[in-house]
Each structure stands twice: as C-alpha cells, then as structure tokens.
Motif scaffolding. Structure first.
Motif, PDB file in Angstrom:
ATOM      1  N   MET A 202     106.392  85.455  99.902  1.00 32.22           N
ATOM      2  CA  MET A 202     107.616  84.870  99.326  1.00 32.22           C
ATOM      3  C   MET A 202     107.339  84.450  97.879  1.00 32.22           C
ATOM      4  O   MET A 202     106.280  83.910  97.574  1.00 32.22           O
TER       5      MET A 202
ATOM      6  N   ARG B 256     114.608  79.365 102.823  1.00 32.88           N
ATOM      7  CA  ARG B 256     113.480  79.957 103.550  1.00 32.88           C
ATOM      8  C   ARG B 256     112.985  79.020 104.658  1.00 32.88           C
ATOM      9  O   ARG B 256     112.334  78.007 104.386  1.00 32.88           O
TER      10      ARG B 256
ATOM     11  N   LYS C 110     109.715  90.319  94.886  1.00 33.85           N
ATOM     12  CA  LYS C 110     110.125  91.584  95.532  1.00 33.85           C
ATOM     13  C   LYS C 110     111.599  91.914  95.277  1.00 33.85           C
ATOM     14  O   LYS C 110     111.939  93.041  94.940  1.00 33.85           O
TER      15      LYS C 110
ATOM     16  N   ARG D 267     111.512  88.318 114.285  1.00 31.55           N
ATOM     17  CA  ARG D 267     110.528  89.392 114.044  1.00 31.55           C
ATOM     18  C   ARG D 267     110.926  90.675 114.778  1.00 31.55           C
ATOM     19  O   ARG D 267     110.677  91.783 114.289  1.00 31.55           O
TER      20      ARG D 267
ATOM     21  N   ARG E  65      97.756  84.508 105.514  1.00 27.41           N
ATOM     22  CA  ARG E  65      98.144  85.882 105.162  1.00 27.41           C
ATOM     23  C   ARG E  65      97.292  86.463 104.046  1.00 27.41           C
ATOM     24  O   ARG E  65      97.724  87.409 103.385  1.00 27.41           O
TER      25      ARG E  65
ATOM     26  N   LEU F 189     110.543  79.119 106.676  1.00 27.89           N
ATOM     27  CA  LEU F 189     109.101  78.862 106.817  1.00 27.89           C
ATOM     28  C   LEU F 189     108.561  77.929 105.740  1.00 27.89           C
ATOM     29  O   LEU F 189     107.408  77.513 105.797  1.00 27.89           O
TER      30      LEU F 189
ATOM     31  N   GLY G 169     108.587  88.526 103.328  1.00 28.88           N
ATOM     32  CA  GLY G 169     107.149  88.278 103.238  1.00 28.88           C
ATOM     33  C   GLY G 169     106.370  88.455 104.531  1.00 28.88           C
ATOM     34  O   GLY G 169     105.165  88.744 104.510  1.00 28.88           O
ATOM     35  N   GLY G 170     107.048  88.317 105.670  1.00 28.39           N
ATOM     36  CA  GLY G 170     106.338  88.413 106.948  1.00 28.39           C
ATOM     37  C   GLY G 170     106.499  89.763 107.629  1.00 28.39           C
ATOM     38  O   GLY G 170     106.008  89.970 108.747  1.00 28.39           O
TER      39      GLY G 170
ATOM     40  N   ASP H 100     116.067  91.751 104.311  1.00 26.59           N
ATOM     41  CA  ASP H 100     116.671  90.508 104.818  1.00 26.59           C
ATOM     42  C   ASP H 100     118.201  90.583 104.799  1.00 26.59           C
ATOM     43  O   ASP H 100     118.862  90.102 105.722  1.00 26.59           O
TER      44      ASP H 100
HETATM   45  C1  S3P Z   1     109.616  85.339 105.496  1.00 31.08           C
HETATM   46  C2  S3P Z   1     110.070  85.671 104.239  1.00 31.08           C
HETATM   47  C3  S3P Z   1     111.496  85.733 103.904  1.00 31.08           C
HETATM   48  C4  S3P Z   1     112.339  86.023 105.160  1.00 31.08           C
HETATM   49  C5  S3P Z   1     112.007  85.034 106.239  1.00 31.08           C
HETATM   50  C6  S3P Z   1     110.529  85.069 106.636  1.00 31.08           C
HETATM   51  C7  S3P Z   1     108.149  85.273 105.734  1.00 31.08           C
HETATM   52  O1  S3P Z   1     111.734  86.746 102.920  1.00 31.08           O
HETATM   53  O2  S3P Z   1     112.130  87.325 105.618  1.00 31.08           O
HETATM   54  O3  S3P Z   1     112.368  83.764 105.786  1.00 31.08           O
HETATM   55  O4  S3P Z   1     107.728  85.245 106.905  1.00 31.08           O
HETATM   56  O5  S3P Z   1     107.388  85.279 104.732  1.00 31.08           O
HETATM   57  P1  S3P Z   1     111.278  86.599 101.369  1.00 31.08           P
HETATM   58  O6  S3P Z   1     109.844  87.023 101.270  1.00 31.08           O
HETATM   59  O7  S3P Z   1     112.186  87.556 100.655  1.00 31.08           O
HETATM   60  O8  S3P Z   1     111.504  85.197 100.974  1.00 31.08           O
END
Ligand code: S3P
Length: 170
Positions: A13, A120, A17, A60, A138, A122, A82-83, A36
């Motif tokens: 994050m 976000r 990107k 997920r 990570r 997380l 990011g995940g 997303d």
């Molecule tokens: C996440 C990143 C978010 C989004 C969700 C989970 C992560 O996207 O998919 O909140 O696990 O790192 P961005 O990387 O665009 O913020």
C-alpha cells in the motif's frame, strides 16, 4: 511486448500502484484495470465494508476470483491491492498471464502517502505500527516480480517511464 500480454503492478500500500498504472496505461495505449475497483463493482460494496461484514478471508477469496477473471483479458495494465500477492495461486496466475512489475518504497514514504486515508482496513489503529508490522510480514512478498522499481524518491511520471522503457525492450 508484441504478444499483447498484460502488465500487473504489485506492491505494498502507498507504493503508487494506482497512479502509476493510470499513467502507464495512457503511455502505452493499454486499457486500465484497478483490481480493488473491480472487486467493489462485483460486490456492490466498498473494500472496507467487505472486510467489516465478511472478514479478510472472504475478501481474499473474492480477490482471487476477480484477479483470475481480469487476467483473462489481454493488453491491460492492472493495478492490484497490496495483499493480492499473498496467495501462491495468485502469484502463479500473475506470472503465467502477465508481466509483473513490483513497486516498492521505504517506510517513511509509505506512511506519508497513506496518512489521512481512512479507506484501508488493514491500516486502522496506530499507522506507524501497522505499516511496520505489515512491511516486516511482507518483506519478501513482492520479490517474485519480473521487474522492480523503488518509487521512494521518484515522481509518478518517472516511474511510469521506467516501466514503459523496460516493457518496450521485452
Ligand atoms: C490491501 C491493500 C489494499 C486493498 C485492501 C487490502 C493489503 O489495496 O486491496 O485494503 O492487504 O495490502 P492498496 O494496496 O491499493 O491500498
């Protein structure tokens, strides 16, 4: 690249990107997809609502389904969350069907960029603590990319240009 593959941007994050993918798709004349946003469209809910109502594991699962669907298309620049790299299945899908570019940035720049954004799930709570912990968890998650750019000290345009130059040489 001549075979009309897609480009997938991965990264923690706040590494840029979304903004880089928008610029890059314009530069290369490719279509743009934000994973997303696709998830939110499919679900009719915000990412934060999916996390709150259904939990991260459900998110997920939806993320994997959506990733597989968008990777059926070709000639696209796809910004992922990011995940999205955490599951082996997702990493395989990306490597099989796209050219994978990782964006990375140091902790200070990440914190500067995500500060004040409450979307976000997380990163709720102590921001420094959350970023530090997740970055540690990570630290090798993005290593599988074909190409990596450190965006800490670079503007969006410079990052997009570097990726475009490398892409043209593929
Ligand atoms: C996440 C990143 C978010 C989004 C969700 C989970 C992560 O996207 O998919 O909140 O696990 O790192 P961005 O990387 O665009 O913020």
């Amino acid at each position: 690249m001549s075979d009309n593959k897609s480009i997938v941007l991965i990264g923690f994050m706040g590494t840029g990107k979304t903004s880089v993918s928008l610029l890059l798709s314009g530069m290369l004349g490719l279509s743009h997809i934000d994973l997303d946003e696709e998830i939110e469209k499919r679900e009719g809910r915000r990412i934060s609502e999916i996390f709150a109502d259904s939990g991260e594991a459900a998110f997920r699962t939806i993320e994997t389904e959506t990733l597989a669907a968008v990777l059926n298309g070709r000639g696209q620049v796809i910004a992922t969350g990011g995940g999205a790299v955490l599951k082996e299945e997702n990493r395989r899908l990306m490597l099989d069907r796209a050219w994978v570019v990782a964006l990375k940035a140091d902790e200070r720049h990440i914190i500067e960029r995500v500060q004040g954004d409450i979307s976000r799930p997380l990163l709720q709570g102590d921001l420094h603590d959350r970023v530090k912990t997740l970055l540690e968890q990570r630290k090798h998650a993005y290593d599988f990319a074909h190409f990596t750019v450190d965006t800490s000290e670079l503007g969006t345009e410079e990052v997009a240009k570097r990726i475009a130059v490398k892409w043209e040489k593929q």
